[in-house]
Write a protein that holds these residues in place. Structure first.
Motif, PDB file in Angstrom:
ATOM      1  N   ASN A  38      70.811  23.240  38.274  1.00 17.02           N
ATOM      2  CA  ASN A  38      70.207  24.568  38.357  1.00 17.02           C
ATOM      3  C   ASN A  38      71.021  25.510  39.230  1.00 17.02           C
ATOM      4  O   ASN A  38      71.004  26.730  39.039  1.00 17.02           O
ATOM      5  CB  ASN A  38      68.779  24.462  38.890  1.00 17.02           C
ATOM      6  CG  ASN A  38      68.028  25.772  38.768  1.00 17.02           C
ATOM      7  OD1 ASN A  38      68.005  26.384  37.711  1.00 17.02           O
ATOM      8  ND2 ASN A  38      67.416  26.204  39.865  1.00 17.02           N
ATOM      9  N   ALA A  39      71.747  24.946  40.190  1.00 20.62           N
ATOM     10  CA  ALA A  39      72.567  25.765  41.093  1.00 20.62           C
ATOM     11  C   ALA A  39      73.925  26.118  40.483  1.00 20.62           C
ATOM     12  O   ALA A  39      74.648  26.949  41.042  1.00 20.62           O
ATOM     13  CB  ALA A  39      72.772  25.032  42.415  1.00 20.62           C
ATOM     14  N   LEU A  40      74.274  25.521  39.358  1.00 13.36           N
ATOM     15  CA  LEU A  40      75.556  25.808  38.722  1.00 13.36           C
ATOM     16  C   LEU A  40      75.498  27.118  37.938  1.00 13.36           C
ATOM     17  O   LEU A  40      74.414  27.619  37.611  1.00 13.36           O
ATOM     18  CB  LEU A  40      75.949  24.667  37.780  1.00 13.36           C
ATOM     19  CG  LEU A  40      76.146  23.278  38.401  1.00 13.36           C
ATOM     20  CD1 LEU A  40      76.529  22.275  37.312  1.00 13.36           C
ATOM     21  CD2 LEU A  40      77.200  23.310  39.495  1.00 13.36           C
ATOM     22  N   ASP A  41      76.650  27.644  37.611  1.00 16.90           N
ATOM     23  CA  ASP A  41      76.742  28.896  36.853  1.00 16.90           C
ATOM     24  C   ASP A  41      76.615  28.611  35.355  1.00 16.90           C
ATOM     25  O   ASP A  41      77.502  28.895  34.558  1.00 16.90           O
ATOM     26  CB  ASP A  41      78.077  29.585  37.157  1.00 16.90           C
ATOM     27  CG  ASP A  41      78.173  30.964  36.511  1.00 16.90           C
ATOM     28  OD1 ASP A  41      77.117  31.530  36.155  1.00 16.90           O
ATOM     29  OD2 ASP A  41      79.309  31.452  36.344  1.00 16.90           O
ATOM     30  N   CYS A  42      75.468  28.021  34.994  1.00 19.72           N
ATOM     31  CA  CYS A  42      75.197  27.735  33.582  1.00 19.72           C
ATOM     32  C   CYS A  42      73.977  28.548  33.146  1.00 19.72           C
ATOM     33  O   CYS A  42      73.198  29.019  33.974  1.00 19.72           O
ATOM     34  CB  CYS A  42      74.962  26.240  33.353  1.00 19.72           C
ATOM     35  SG  CYS A  42      73.525  25.564  34.224  1.00 19.72           S
ATOM     36  N   GLN A 237      84.955  18.692  26.636  1.00 18.06           N
ATOM     37  CA  GLN A 237      84.231  19.712  27.391  1.00 18.06           C
ATOM     38  C   GLN A 237      85.020  20.138  28.621  1.00 18.06           C
ATOM     39  O   GLN A 237      85.625  19.323  29.305  1.00 18.06           O
ATOM     40  CB  GLN A 237      82.858  19.177  27.814  1.00 18.06           C
ATOM     41  CG  GLN A 237      81.874  19.054  26.678  1.00 18.06           C
ATOM     42  CD  GLN A 237      80.528  18.513  27.134  1.00 18.06           C
ATOM     43  OE1 GLN A 237      80.385  18.041  28.260  1.00 18.06           O
ATOM     44  NE2 GLN A 237      79.542  18.574  26.259  1.00 18.06           N
ATOM     45  N   LEU A 238      84.981  21.432  28.906  1.00 19.56           N
ATOM     46  CA  LEU A 238      85.661  22.007  30.061  1.00 19.56           C
ATOM     47  C   LEU A 238      84.693  22.186  31.220  1.00 19.56           C
ATOM     48  O   LEU A 238      83.489  22.381  31.005  1.00 19.56           O
ATOM     49  CB  LEU A 238      86.240  23.374  29.690  1.00 19.56           C
ATOM     50  CG  LEU A 238      87.387  23.390  28.684  1.00 19.56           C
ATOM     51  CD1 LEU A 238      87.503  24.768  28.058  1.00 19.56           C
ATOM     52  CD2 LEU A 238      88.681  23.002  29.376  1.00 19.56           C
ATOM     53  N   PRO A 239      85.177  22.158  32.461  1.00 21.31           N
ATOM     54  CA  PRO A 239      84.326  22.538  33.586  1.00 21.31           C
ATOM     55  C   PRO A 239      83.861  23.988  33.431  1.00 21.31           C
ATOM     56  O   PRO A 239      84.517  24.804  32.767  1.00 21.31           O
ATOM     57  CB  PRO A 239      85.254  22.385  34.798  1.00 21.31           C
ATOM     58  CG  PRO A 239      86.334  21.463  34.354  1.00 21.31           C
ATOM     59  CD  PRO A 239      86.524  21.739  32.889  1.00 21.31           C
ATOM     60  N   ILE A 240      82.741  24.319  34.061  1.00 20.06           N
ATOM     61  CA  ILE A 240      82.153  25.642  33.868  1.00 20.06           C
ATOM     62  C   ILE A 240      83.103  26.760  34.290  1.00 20.06           C
ATOM     63  O   ILE A 240      83.249  27.763  33.576  1.00 20.06           O
ATOM     64  CB  ILE A 240      80.829  25.759  34.648  1.00 20.06           C
ATOM     65  CG1 ILE A 240      79.798  24.787  34.086  1.00 20.06           C
ATOM     66  CG2 ILE A 240      80.296  27.191  34.581  1.00 20.06           C
ATOM     67  CD1 ILE A 240      78.512  24.743  34.890  1.00 20.06           C
TER      68      ILE A 240
END
Length: 258
Positions: A38-42, A237-240
């Protein structure tokens, strides 16, 4: 590009929405991972229930869904049980597959269920109607980890998903060279120009297919899947961070100040 409203998010608006997968074996891992993601830039979170040890107990699955919803606040949640034959963590009985997805729909805690197209073809089910009844969107998916089918086959698969009642059509294939990548992008562009009301995502897996994860704004894909920082739920898949930077460079929208 078709627009689909999910909580505070609109698919098909500006850049593709970045989704990361929640992979956890038990409740302790589940809650900690949900809080971390939830804290990630997704923009969205996909719960990969095929890795959860209590997946065969509907009571525990409901409890787990409450934990996740609390942790991720208002981010849209996709519920996914990825079967073993399509690259998932474990096998599942066909009848229970549909029962499990219905249990998740009834909770009111998930926004989308990912239903594998091949499972729907194996047995007639009212699961699509059940989803509509509970205001849950259906993402129908198909994964080919061995090849990139012909352009016509890719188009037919996505169009058949739509006919089966999909709100979002997802096709992930494995390119072996840049010619395959160009065909994937060509099919994506054909769909967005000829079927602008169709919400879809078309992905080329593996390292060769990474370009397809960056170009959704140009070629019509509404969701792109990123590594969650610990796991890749699919190859390539790439990192965000790099994913967002790449979309900013390639896309049409003004960067969000990153």
């Amino acid at each position: 590009m078709s627009r689909l409203k999910l909580r505070n998010l609109t698919l098909g608006e500006n850049e593709p929405k970045v989704c990361v997968s929640l992979i956890a074996r038990n409740f302790e891992e589940l809650f900690a991972e949900a809080m971390r993601l939830n804290a990630l830039d997704c923009d969205m979170i996909e719960w990969r229930a095929d890795y959860f040890m209590y997946v065969n107990d509907p009571h525990f699955m409901k409890k787990a869904a409450y934990f996740i919803r609390y942790a991720i606040e208002e981010k849209p949640l996709i519920f996914t049980f990825r079967t073993l034959q399509e690259g998932g963590g474990q096998s599942i009985d066909l009848d229970y597959y549909f029962e499990l997805n219905k249990v998740m729909m009834e909770t009111g805690l998930v926004d989308i269920v990912d239903l594998e197209f091949e499972m729907l073809l194996k047995k007639e089910s009212d699961v699509q109607d059940f989803a509509k009844l509970h205001d849950v969107k259906v993402l129908m998916s198909n994964h080919d980890g061995g090849k990139t089918p012909s352009n016509q086959e890719m188009l037919e698969t996505i169009y058949e998903m739509r006919e089966f009642g999909a709100d979002i059509c997802k096709l992930a294939v494995m390119p072996h060279d840049m010619s395959d990548v160009l065909r994937i992008l060509d099919v994506s562009n054909h769909i967005q120009t000829t079927k602008p009301d169709l919400t879809f995502t078309l992905i080329g897996m593996g390292d060769i297919g990474r370009l397809t994860r960056l170009t959704g704004e140009l070629f019509g894909s509404s969701i792109t899947y990123a590594s969650n920082g610990k796991h890749m739920s699919a190859p390539g898949q790439l990192p965000i961070g790099p994913l967002r930077k790449g979309m900013d460079v390639i896309g049409l929208s003004k960067p969000r100040g990153r």
